[in-house]
Motif scaffolding. Structure first.
Motif, mmCIF file in Angstrom:
data_model
loop_
_atom_site.group_PDB
_atom_site.id
_atom_site.type_symbol
_atom_site.label_atom_id
_atom_site.label_comp_id
_atom_site.label_asym_id
_atom_site.label_seq_id
_atom_site.Cartn_x
_atom_site.Cartn_y
_atom_site.Cartn_z
ATOM 1 N N UNK A 144 6.231 8.944 4.581
ATOM 2 C CA UNK A 144 6.929 8.797 5.854
ATOM 3 C C UNK A 144 7.851 7.587 5.852
ATOM 4 N N UNK A 145 7.464 6.501 5.196
ATOM 5 C CA UNK A 145 8.330 5.325 5.130
ATOM 6 C C UNK A 145 9.650 5.658 4.431
ATOM 7 N N UNK A 162 18.838 -0.537 4.404
ATOM 8 C CA UNK A 162 17.438 -0.875 4.633
ATOM 9 C C UNK A 162 17.130 -2.335 4.362
ATOM 10 N N UNK A 163 17.679 -2.871 3.281
ATOM 11 C CA UNK A 163 17.454 -4.281 2.947
ATOM 12 C C UNK A 163 18.067 -5.182 4.018
ATOM 13 N N UNK A 217 7.914 0.385 11.584
ATOM 14 C CA UNK A 217 7.049 0.759 10.456
ATOM 15 C C UNK A 217 6.619 -0.509 9.737
ATOM 16 N N UNK A 218 5.450 -0.486 9.099
ATOM 17 C CA UNK A 218 4.952 -1.675 8.396
ATOM 18 C C UNK A 218 5.840 -2.063 7.233
ATOM 19 N N UNK A 219 6.196 -1.128 6.393
ATOM 20 C CA UNK A 219 7.021 -1.389 5.200
ATOM 21 C C UNK A 219 6.492 -2.591 4.422
ATOM 22 N N UNK A 220 5.185 -2.566 4.136
ATOM 23 C CA UNK A 220 4.525 -3.688 3.460
ATOM 24 C C UNK A 220 5.148 -4.014 2.111
ATOM 25 N N UNK A 221 5.662 -3.005 1.416
ATOM 26 C CA UNK A 221 6.271 -3.235 0.108
ATOM 27 C C UNK A 221 7.788 -3.301 0.188
ATOM 28 N N UNK A 249 13.890 6.713 -3.186
ATOM 29 C CA UNK A 249 14.300 7.589 -2.083
ATOM 30 C C UNK A 249 14.933 8.865 -2.625
ATOM 31 N N UNK A 250 15.888 8.712 -3.533
ATOM 32 C CA UNK A 250 16.580 9.872 -4.085
ATOM 33 C C UNK A 250 15.669 10.780 -4.884
#
Length: 109
Positions: free
Chosen positions: A52-53, A76-77, A87-91, A99-100
């Motif tokens: 989902x992220x 995104x960055x 979203x957490x996006x811990x990593x 993604x691709x």
């Protein structure tokens, strides 16, 4: 999580809002329900981000005007802290390869 088009262009993305309560038609749109029944095609040992992220970052970046996988990563960055409010996006932000590579293996609807 619900997504909306707010109709305004004066936001931090430089494009219409991608997250909110409702579409202009008043219908709610649950992003998670779109991928809820997808099985994750990636090998478990190589997963750094939830499926989902990946979809969430790609969707927001696409709405913000991205033009390809590398743009999704760059947007995104640049907007990581804003995205982390949803979203957490811990990593961190997934790489353009992540993604691709994942996107091309998901079923088409």
């Amino acid at each position: 999580m619900r997504a909306t088009y707010a109709g305004g262009f004066a936001n931090q993305w430089g494009a219409p809002e991608c997250i909110g309560d409702r579409f202009p038609s008043g219908r709610h749109f649950d992003v998670k329900s779109l991928i809820g029944d997808f099985s994750d095609p990636r090998m478990e040992r190589t997963r750094r981000h939830e499926l989902f992220e990946l979809v969430f970052v790609a969707l927001c970046a696409t709405i913000a005007g991205s033009d390809g996988w590398a743009d999704i990563e760059r947007i995104g960055v640049r907007r990581l802290e804003r995205l982390r409010t949803f979203q957490r996006l811990e990593n961190g932000i997934p790489s353009h390869d992540a993604v691709g590579g994942t996107a091309v293996t998901l079923p088409r609807r």
